[in-house]
Design a protein around this motif. Structure first.
Motif, PDB file in Angstrom:
ATOM      1  N   ASN A  48       0.825  -1.214   0.000  1.00  0.00           N
ATOM      2  CA  ASN A  48       0.000   0.000   0.000  1.00  0.00           C
ATOM      3  C   ASN A  48       0.858   1.263   0.000  1.00  0.00           C
ATOM      4  OD1 ASN A  48      -2.328  -1.506   0.009  1.00  0.00           O
ATOM      5  ND2 ASN A  48      -2.535  -1.460   2.229  1.00  0.00           N
ATOM      6  N   LEU A  49       1.983   1.236   0.705  1.00  0.00           N
ATOM      7  CA  LEU A  49       2.882   2.386   0.728  1.00  0.00           C
ATOM      8  C   LEU A  49       3.480   2.653  -0.648  1.00  0.00           C
ATOM      9  CD1 LEU A  49       4.404   4.513   2.465  1.00  0.00           C
ATOM     10  CD2 LEU A  49       6.200   2.783   2.704  1.00  0.00           C
ATOM     11  N   ILE A  50       3.865   1.601  -1.347  1.00  0.00           N
ATOM     12  CA  ILE A  50       4.439   1.773  -2.688  1.00  0.00           C
ATOM     13  C   ILE A  50       3.383   2.306  -3.658  1.00  0.00           C
ATOM     14  CG2 ILE A  50       5.406   0.527  -4.655  1.00  0.00           C
ATOM     15  CD1 ILE A  50       6.888  -1.229  -2.659  1.00  0.00           C
ATOM     16  N   ILE A  51       2.167   1.806  -3.558  1.00  0.00           N
ATOM     17  CA  ILE A  51       1.096   2.292  -4.435  1.00  0.00           C
ATOM     18  C   ILE A  51       0.793   3.765  -4.135  1.00  0.00           C
ATOM     19  CG2 ILE A  51      -1.363   2.051  -4.959  1.00  0.00           C
ATOM     20  CD1 ILE A  51      -0.968  -0.985  -4.647  1.00  0.00           C
ATOM     21  N   ALA A  52       0.764   4.131  -2.854  1.00  0.00           N
ATOM     22  CA  ALA A  52       0.525   5.539  -2.495  1.00  0.00           C
ATOM     23  C   ALA A  52       1.669   6.421  -2.979  1.00  0.00           C
ATOM     24  CB  ALA A  52       0.364   5.663  -0.982  1.00  0.00           C
ATOM     25  N   LEU A  53       2.894   5.936  -2.888  1.00  0.00           N
ATOM     26  CA  LEU A  53       4.043   6.682  -3.386  1.00  0.00           C
ATOM     27  C   LEU A  53       3.939   6.884  -4.897  1.00  0.00           C
ATOM     28  CD1 LEU A  53       6.769   7.913  -2.555  1.00  0.00           C
ATOM     29  CD2 LEU A  53       7.794   5.702  -3.044  1.00  0.00           C
ATOM     30  N   GLY A  54       3.487   5.849  -5.604  1.00  0.00           N
ATOM     31  CA  GLY A  54       3.275   5.983  -7.047  1.00  0.00           C
ATOM     32  C   GLY A  54       2.218   7.027  -7.370  1.00  0.00           C
ATOM     33  N   ALA A  55       1.166   7.087  -6.563  1.00  0.00           N
ATOM     34  CA  ALA A  55       0.113   8.076  -6.789  1.00  0.00           C
ATOM     35  C   ALA A  55       0.633   9.498  -6.551  1.00  0.00           C
ATOM     36  CB  ALA A  55      -1.077   7.793  -5.883  1.00  0.00           C
ATOM     37  N   VAL A  56       1.421   9.677  -5.507  1.00  0.00           N
ATOM     38  CA  VAL A  56       1.975  11.005  -5.219  1.00  0.00           C
ATOM     39  C   VAL A  56       2.933  11.438  -6.322  1.00  0.00           C
ATOM     40  CG1 VAL A  56       3.482  12.272  -3.625  1.00  0.00           C
ATOM     41  CG2 VAL A  56       1.657  10.836  -2.730  1.00  0.00           C
ATOM     42  N   ILE A  57       3.772  10.515  -6.768  1.00  0.00           N
ATOM     43  CA  ILE A  57       4.695  10.829  -7.862  1.00  0.00           C
ATOM     44  C   ILE A  57       3.915  11.154  -9.137  1.00  0.00           C
ATOM     45  CG2 ILE A  57       6.421   9.800  -9.405  1.00  0.00           C
ATOM     46  CD1 ILE A  57       7.667   8.564  -6.946  1.00  0.00           C
ATOM     47  N   GLY A  58       2.817  10.465  -9.364  1.00  0.00           N
ATOM     48  CA  GLY A  58       1.978  10.768 -10.520  1.00  0.00           C
ATOM     49  C   GLY A  58       1.384  12.167 -10.452  1.00  0.00           C
ATOM     50  N   LEU A  59       0.944  12.572  -9.260  1.00  0.00           N
ATOM     51  CA  LEU A  59       0.403  13.929  -9.107  1.00  0.00           C
ATOM     52  C   LEU A  59       1.486  14.979  -9.316  1.00  0.00           C
ATOM     53  CD1 LEU A  59      -1.946  13.442  -6.038  1.00  0.00           C
ATOM     54  CD2 LEU A  59      -2.606  13.931  -8.387  1.00  0.00           C
ATOM     55  N   ILE A  60       2.644  14.764  -8.728  1.00  0.00           N
ATOM     56  CA  ILE A  60       3.742  15.717  -8.903  1.00  0.00           C
ATOM     57  C   ILE A  60       4.140  15.794 -10.378  1.00  0.00           C
ATOM     58  CG2 ILE A  60       6.180  16.134  -8.383  1.00  0.00           C
ATOM     59  CD1 ILE A  60       5.620  14.916  -5.609  1.00  0.00           C
ATOM     60  N   GLY A  61       4.222  14.647 -11.021  1.00  0.00           N
ATOM     61  CA  GLY A  61       4.576  14.624 -12.444  1.00  0.00           C
ATOM     62  C   GLY A  61       3.536  15.322 -13.297  1.00  0.00           C
ATOM     63  N   GLY A  62       2.258  15.132 -12.962  1.00  0.00           N
ATOM     64  CA  GLY A  62       1.200  15.806 -13.708  1.00  0.00           C
ATOM     65  C   GLY A  62       1.285  17.310 -13.591  1.00  0.00           C
ATOM     66  N   ILE A  63       1.578  17.774 -12.399  1.00  0.00           N
ATOM     67  CA  ILE A  63       1.709  19.220 -12.193  1.00  0.00           C
ATOM     68  C   ILE A  63       2.915  19.770 -12.962  1.00  0.00           C
ATOM     69  CG2 ILE A  63       2.221  20.982 -10.443  1.00  0.00           C
ATOM     70  CD1 ILE A  63       0.530  19.257  -8.496  1.00  0.00           C
ATOM     71  N   ARG A  64       4.023  19.054 -12.907  1.00  0.00           N
ATOM     72  CA  ARG A  64       5.227  19.523 -13.610  1.00  0.00           C
ATOM     73  C   ARG A  64       5.022  19.528 -15.126  1.00  0.00           C
ATOM     74  NH1 ARG A  64      10.821  18.614 -10.956  1.00  0.00           N
ATOM     75  NH2 ARG A  64      11.244  19.484 -12.992  1.00  0.00           N
ATOM     76  N   VAL A  65       4.366  18.503 -15.648  1.00  0.00           N
ATOM     77  CA  VAL A  65       4.100  18.465 -17.092  1.00  0.00           C
ATOM     78  C   VAL A  65       3.138  19.579 -17.476  1.00  0.00           C
ATOM     79  CG1 VAL A  65       3.009  17.103 -18.921  1.00  0.00           C
ATOM     80  CG2 VAL A  65       4.644  16.021 -17.379  1.00  0.00           C
ATOM     81  N   ILE A  97       4.267  -7.107  -5.654  1.00  0.00           N
ATOM     82  CA  ILE A  97       4.697  -7.525  -4.317  1.00  0.00           C
ATOM     83  C   ILE A  97       3.534  -8.113  -3.544  1.00  0.00           C
ATOM     84  CG2 ILE A  97       5.446  -6.622  -2.084  1.00  0.00           C
ATOM     85  CD1 ILE A  97       7.373  -4.835  -3.542  1.00  0.00           C
ATOM     86  N   GLY A  98       2.390  -7.473  -3.625  1.00  0.00           N
ATOM     87  CA  GLY A  98       1.208  -8.010  -2.947  1.00  0.00           C
ATOM     88  C   GLY A  98       0.786  -9.363  -3.492  1.00  0.00           C
ATOM     89  N   ALA A  99       0.877  -9.542  -4.791  1.00  0.00           N
ATOM     90  CA  ALA A  99       0.495 -10.826  -5.390  1.00  0.00           C
ATOM     91  C   ALA A  99       1.520 -11.918  -5.114  1.00  0.00           C
ATOM     92  CB  ALA A  99       0.311 -10.657  -6.884  1.00  0.00           C
ATOM     93  N   PHE A 100       2.793 -11.558  -5.082  1.00  0.00           N
ATOM     94  CA  PHE A 100       3.840 -12.543  -4.893  1.00  0.00           C
ATOM     95  C   PHE A 100       3.891 -13.058  -3.462  1.00  0.00           C
ATOM     96  CE2 PHE A 100       8.345 -13.760  -4.327  1.00  0.00           C
ATOM     97  CZ  PHE A 100       8.417 -14.733  -5.313  1.00  0.00           C
ATOM     98  N   PHE A 101       3.789 -12.167  -2.489  1.00  0.00           N
ATOM     99  CA  PHE A 101       3.904 -12.571  -1.103  1.00  0.00           C
ATOM    100  C   PHE A 101       2.554 -12.771  -0.412  1.00  0.00           C
ATOM    101  CE2 PHE A 101       8.038 -10.499  -1.715  1.00  0.00           C
ATOM    102  CZ  PHE A 101       8.855 -11.522  -1.272  1.00  0.00           C
ATOM    103  N   GLY A 102       1.505 -12.258  -0.986  1.00  0.00           N
ATOM    104  CA  GLY A 102       0.194 -12.332  -0.301  1.00  0.00           C
ATOM    105  C   GLY A 102      -0.507 -13.545  -0.599  1.00  0.00           C
TER     106      GLY A 102
END
Length: 102
Positions: A48-65, A97-102
């Motif tokens: 969940n932390l990695i997915i949230a980090l991806g979402a934040v990076i996506g928002l930052i990238g969208g703003i920069r673009v 990661i969730g699918a592999f270990f979960g």
């Protein structure tokens, strides 16, 4: 007579070796099971932390673009693909990661 004693001692040593080996294997099996349960307890929060980090990076990238696009920069498509690729990679890593270990 002496050869029988030697054979008996050999058999006794072999049986003791077998018993000791089985005890060690049973103990290592318990340790592996405990480690597996600990790793599984960490998988969901990390995923969940990695997915949230991806979402934040996506928002930052969208703003920069958007800022590049508004300023008339010519390489907005290149920046968009870079940020989108990073965001997609992080989201996919979280899911894998969730699918592999979960």
């Amino acid at each position: 007579m002496k050869t029988r004693n030697i054979i008996r001692k050999g058999y006794s040593a072999l049986i003791m070796l077998f018993v000791a080996t089985s005890i060690v294997i049973a103990q290592s099996s318990d340790g592996i099971d405990q480690a597996t349960t600990e790793v599984r307890s960490y998988v969901d929060p990390i995923s969940n932390l990695i997915i949230a980090l991806g979402a934040v990076i996506g928002l930052i990238g969208g703003i920069r673009v958007y800022i590049k696009w508004q300023s008339g920069d010519q390489d907005t498509q290149k920046a968009l693909m870079g940020w989108f690729g990073a965001c997609l990679f992080l989201i996919l890593v979280g899911v894998v990661i969730g699918a592999f270990f979960g």
